[in-house]
Design an enzyme around this catalytic site. Structure first.
Site, PDB file in Angstrom:
ATOM      1  N   HIS A   1       0.641  -1.156   3.033  1.00  0.00           N
ATOM      2  CA  HIS A   1       1.726  -2.173   3.092  1.00  0.00           C
ATOM      3  C   HIS A   1       2.671  -1.585   1.522  1.00  0.00           C
ATOM      4  O   HIS A   1       3.259  -2.602   1.044  1.00  0.00           O
ATOM      5  CB  HIS A   1       1.590  -3.585   2.991  1.00  0.00           C
ATOM      6  CG  HIS A   1       0.681  -3.817   4.286  1.00  0.00           C
ATOM      7  ND1 HIS A   1      -0.304  -4.806   4.044  1.00  0.00           N
ATOM      8  CD2 HIS A   1       0.548  -3.465   5.418  1.00  0.00           C
ATOM      9  CE1 HIS A   1      -0.861  -5.024   5.331  1.00  0.00           C
ATOM     10  NE2 HIS A   1      -0.587  -4.231   5.882  1.00  0.00           N
TER      11      HIS A   1
ATOM     12  N   MET B   1      -1.109  -3.687  14.819  1.00  0.00           N
ATOM     13  CA  MET B   1      -0.473  -4.667  15.532  1.00  0.00           C
ATOM     14  C   MET B   1      -0.579  -6.149  15.095  1.00  0.00           C
ATOM     15  O   MET B   1      -0.072  -7.119  15.839  1.00  0.00           O
ATOM     16  CB  MET B   1      -0.928  -4.317  17.104  1.00  0.00           C
ATOM     17  CG  MET B   1      -0.500  -3.070  17.578  1.00  0.00           C
ATOM     18  SD  MET B   1      -1.625  -2.488  19.007  1.00  0.00           S
ATOM     19  CE  MET B   1      -3.108  -2.320  18.343  1.00  0.00           C
TER      20      MET B   1
END
Length: 616
Positions: A546, A144
């Site tokens: 990522h 988050m």
């Protein structure tokens, strides 16, 4: 980045404990808790075979949730959103449990192919690549953290994909979805110039800091880092606490903030637990629909206007390849008819993470595992307490500070593992280290707190690739990480790792008799100094989760995210990034989806009757 366990859950994750166990224990006290911790996930649709929609969006992750929601707002448009997973579990919306879904059925559980060169201190020489398999995708299991990267990242995109992707132009799309409420930022006009307040996804923070976070901030400041209030500020770089996508004590993702509202629209149909196996492309090279396996049946759904792939860096590449779009040689080897020869799967890369471990006398991370149960009860009762937010922080490093003072090359993310937390299981599940390393760290943790410092290379030059393992759409793709295939990526690690270890010399940690942990890697035992640190980096390298680049702008896609040479087919997910941004990628993926929605709306307005112009 991605290796950030907050104090409440660090002990539980390290011990491999079940969040469901904690929730179940708490439910014994709160019979109504099921009503307190839930999301109004949209109902599943059950379209019949051969149904036609205007748009079909494949993948209900971050990008798919944003894009399908925006398309459903258009007049007279019908949208089918197809997701391979189902609804997220209750744990997904509790911020303090943000790490526990990795390695479960809600994760695709991708791993890389052992290249026999890098990451050899990982079990089997294979890197873990967790990806969400549920509504919200990886946005339902991420940390988050709200991070955008830096202006230079997008100017690099613009160089290959057009000026619409430069920093100035993408900033408005970041702002569009953002509802900034971070206490450190909202009252500062200079910082708020970069943020939005009217968007759907809340970006929040607090002036309250945990003890460990404040210790880390002070230690980095002592090492010469400036304390900054906004870690997304393109004008300043240093150490600070991150903003997070949290609303009223629960995860605020693209799924919770947009899809849950749009899902009740009659214009949006959501097909869950269904795998798209092929994009159907007609003899005029136009995408006209998809093949799907749902409820153990094969069905076809047609797209009158467009198919948009938002299945993620790995699954979008796999689906394009299965559909005949990709490198000609690979497709021919797999026996797949070639529709368009494009470098799909190439340019794959990720941030490179190497964890430096410190050990310290206890007192920094004060949370006990038994308190997790009480925190769960507190959360279920009032959505407050340590489980209602997360207080992660980091520090950005510019190796060439004089010439590029605000452009980071590395980031560091420290966390705190309490004494006797049972680190062995977490070491295996989260980091994937070989058993010996995890066992020795666990033994050390029986008497010392562990301070793992994730040292992350933000702009790697190395590239890998993603290919098919077979023509079976249920088989995972082959992921070749290519970590350190460009030796220049190793050059900065000695300085960055030395800086991480120097935290032990900060005043507070000297008082705790902190020391650097030597993992005694056999491959590095004869090496010292910079070469020894490079060796450690090569052996311990993991991704930061990522992954980007497999359907890159400027190579596979044109500047409007359309697949080159195939009409009616577009991609919007992390795979479109020609180069990874310097930070967590979730916010950038939201921006990409907003851009895709805008491109589609502009084309609709410009071309009555929807005559698609050539994208060759």
């Amino acid at each position: 980045m991605s290796f950030m366990l907050g104090q409440p859950e660090a002990a539980m994750c390290a011990a491999g404990g079940s969040v469901s166990g904690a929730v179940t224990a708490a439910l014994q006290f709160f019979a109504l808790a099921q009503c307190l911790v839930q999301e109004p996930w949209p109902k599943a649709a059950h379209p019949t075979n051969d149904t036609t929609f205007d748009y079909i969006v494949v993948g209900a992750g971050t990008a798919g949730s944003v894009l399908s929601s925006r398309l459903a707002d258009l007049d007279g448009v019908s949208v089918l959103l197809i997701e391979a997973g189902g609804d997220p579990p209750q744990e997904s919306i509790i911020p303090g449990y943000h790490d526990v879904l990795k390695g479960t059925k809600y994760d695709w559980n991708f791993t890389t192919v052992n290249d026999k060169v890098s990451s050899q201190a990982l079990k089997g020489g294979s890197q873990k690549q967790p990806r969400g398999k549920m509504l919200g995708g990886s946005g339902s299991l991420s940390d988050m953290v709200y991070s955008r990267g830096h202006p230079e990242d997008y100017d690099d995109w613009a160089a290959v994909a057009g000026e619409q992707w430069n920093w100035k132009n993408v900033l408005e799309y970041f702002k569009k979805t953002e509802h900034m409420t971070d206490e450190q930022i909202v009252n500062n006009p200079e910082l708020m110039a970069y943020h939005g307040i009217d968007g759907e996804i809340e970006v929040t923070g607090t002036n309250r800091s945990t003890f460990a976070t404040q210790i880390f901030l002070d230690a980095f400041a002592e090492l010469g880092f400036e304390k900054v209030k906004d870690m997304t500020n393109p004008q300043k770089m240093g150490t600070g606490r991150f903003s997070h996508t949290i609303r009223k004590g629960q995860r605020d993702s693209a799924a919770t903030a947009l899809l849950n509202k749009a899902g009740y629209s009659t214009k949006l149909s959501i097909l869950k637990d269904s795998l798209v196996t092929k994009v159907i492309i007609d003899d005029k090279n136009k995408a006209v629909g998809v093949e799907v396996v749902t409820d153990n049946e094969k069905k076809i759904f047609k797209a009158d206007k467009e198919v948009i792939l938002s299945a993620g860096t790995f699954n979008t590449a796999k689906l394009l390849l299965l559909s005949g779009i990709g490198p000609k040689k690979h497709l021919e080897e797999m026996g797949i008819p070639v529709i368009k020869d494009l470098p799909v799967g190439h340019n794959f890369h990720d941030h490179v993470m190497v964890v430096a471990f410190l050990a310290s006398e206890k007192g920094t991370c004060t949370e006990e595992q038994k308190d997790t149960y009480m925190h769960t009860i507190e959360y279920l009762h009032s959505r407050t307490g340590p489980l209602a937010d997360t207080d992660s922080m980091g520090a950005y490093i510019a190796l060439e500070r004089e010439s590029h003072p605000t452009v980071p090359d590395f980031a560091m993310y420290p966390t705190c593992v309490p004494v006797n937390a049972g680190f062995y299981k977490g070491c295996q599940v989260s980091l994937g280290y070989e058993d010996r390393i995890c066992r020795e760290l666990d033994i050390l943790n029986q008497n010392y707190e562990l301070i793992p410092v994730a040292v992350v290379l933000l702009k790697p030059k190395s590239r890998g690739k993603v290919t098919l393992s077979s023509k079976n759409p249920f088989d995972a793709p082959l992921i070749y990480a290519g970590t350190f295939s460009d030796e220049e990526d190793l050059a900065g690690f000695p300085k960055a790792l030395s800086l991480a270890y120097s935290l032990a010399n900060a005043t507070y940690f000297r008082g705790k008799r902190a020391f650097a942990v030597d993992l005694k890697l056999e491959a590095c035992e004869e090496l010292r100094g910079a070469e020894g640190l490079k060796c450690h980096a090569r052996q311990l390298a993991t991704p930061a989760w990522h992954a980007v680049g497999t359907s890159a702008l400027g190579a596979v896609l044109d500047g409007a995210l359309r697949v080159r040479g195939v009409r009616g087919l577009r991609v919007a997910d992390a795979g479109v990034m020609p180069a990874v941004v310097r930070g967590n990628t979730n916010a950038a993926v939201v921006m990409v989806a907003e851009r895709a929605a805008d491109f589609i709306q502009r084309e609709l307005r410009a071309a009555p009757g929807y005559e698609y112009y050539d994208v060759e």
